[in-house]
Design a protein around this motif. Sequence first.
Motif, short mmCIF file in Angstrom:
data_model
loop_
_atom_site.label_atom_id
_atom_site.label_comp_id
_atom_site.label_asym_id
_atom_site.label_seq_id
_atom_site.Cartn_x
_atom_site.Cartn_y
_atom_site.Cartn_z
N HIS A 34 0.82 -1.21 0.00
CA HIS A 34 0.00 0.00 0.00
C HIS A 34 0.85 1.26 0.00
O HIS A 34 1.99 1.26 0.45
CB HIS A 34 -1.00 0.00 1.16
CG HIS A 34 -0.40 0.11 2.53
ND1 HIS A 34 0.10 1.28 3.04
CD2 HIS A 34 -0.22 -0.82 3.51
CE1 HIS A 34 0.55 1.07 4.27
NE2 HIS A 34 0.38 -0.20 4.57
N TRP A 42 1.03 6.30 8.39
CA TRP A 42 1.73 5.08 7.96
C TRP A 42 2.52 5.36 6.68
O TRP A 42 1.99 5.99 5.77
CB TRP A 42 0.73 3.97 7.62
CG TRP A 42 0.13 3.27 8.80
CD1 TRP A 42 0.31 3.57 10.12
CD2 TRP A 42 -0.77 2.16 8.74
NE1 TRP A 42 -0.44 2.70 10.88
CE2 TRP A 42 -1.10 1.84 10.06
CE3 TRP A 42 -1.34 1.43 7.70
CZ2 TRP A 42 -1.96 0.79 10.38
CZ3 TRP A 42 -2.19 0.40 8.00
CH2 TRP A 42 -2.50 0.08 9.33
N MET A 45 4.04 0.40 2.54
CA MET A 45 4.65 -0.87 2.94
C MET A 45 3.85 -2.04 2.38
O MET A 45 2.76 -1.85 1.83
CB MET A 45 4.72 -0.97 4.47
CG MET A 45 3.37 -1.09 5.13
SD MET A 45 3.48 -1.18 6.92
CE MET A 45 2.87 0.43 7.37
N MET A 47 2.04 -5.53 3.53
CA MET A 47 1.56 -6.14 4.77
C MET A 47 0.28 -6.93 4.54
O MET A 47 -0.39 -6.79 3.51
CB MET A 47 1.30 -5.05 5.82
CG MET A 47 0.22 -4.06 5.43
SD MET A 47 0.11 -2.65 6.56
CE MET A 47 -0.63 -3.42 8.00
N PHE A 49 -3.60 -7.80 5.66
CA PHE A 49 -4.76 -7.20 6.30
C PHE A 49 -5.84 -8.26 6.49
O PHE A 49 -6.02 -9.12 5.62
CB PHE A 49 -5.36 -6.09 5.44
CG PHE A 49 -4.57 -4.82 5.39
CD1 PHE A 49 -4.65 -3.89 6.41
CD2 PHE A 49 -3.76 -4.56 4.31
CE1 PHE A 49 -3.93 -2.71 6.36
CE2 PHE A 49 -3.04 -3.37 4.24
CZ PHE A 49 -3.13 -2.45 5.27
CU CU Z 1 0.94 -1.00 6.29
#
Ligand code: CU
Length: 87
Positions: A34, A42, A45, A47, A49
Amino acid sequence: MTMPMDSKAPTQSHQGKGTINSVDAKAGKINLSHEPIPSLDWPGMTMDFDVQDKDSLTKLKPGQKVTFKLIEARKGKYVISEITVVK
Ligand SMILES: [Cu+2]
């Protein structure tokens, strides 16, 4: 920013943008790279979800660009409440 625990404020949502790396519709999880999300402070990065509505993942595929909304399901734990493919 601090917020009282008993805040009556409506759940705040945060808007994000990213690219899908992998989808696990059964587990209700998605891995995204994202872009930065300024409202959460933020950085960009990659990641995993959790997604509130697992069915929303069934049509999603790696490589697709998406926009999504995050809500704080519990303190410090953000989940996707909406996800939409960008055409
Ligand atoms: Cu993130």
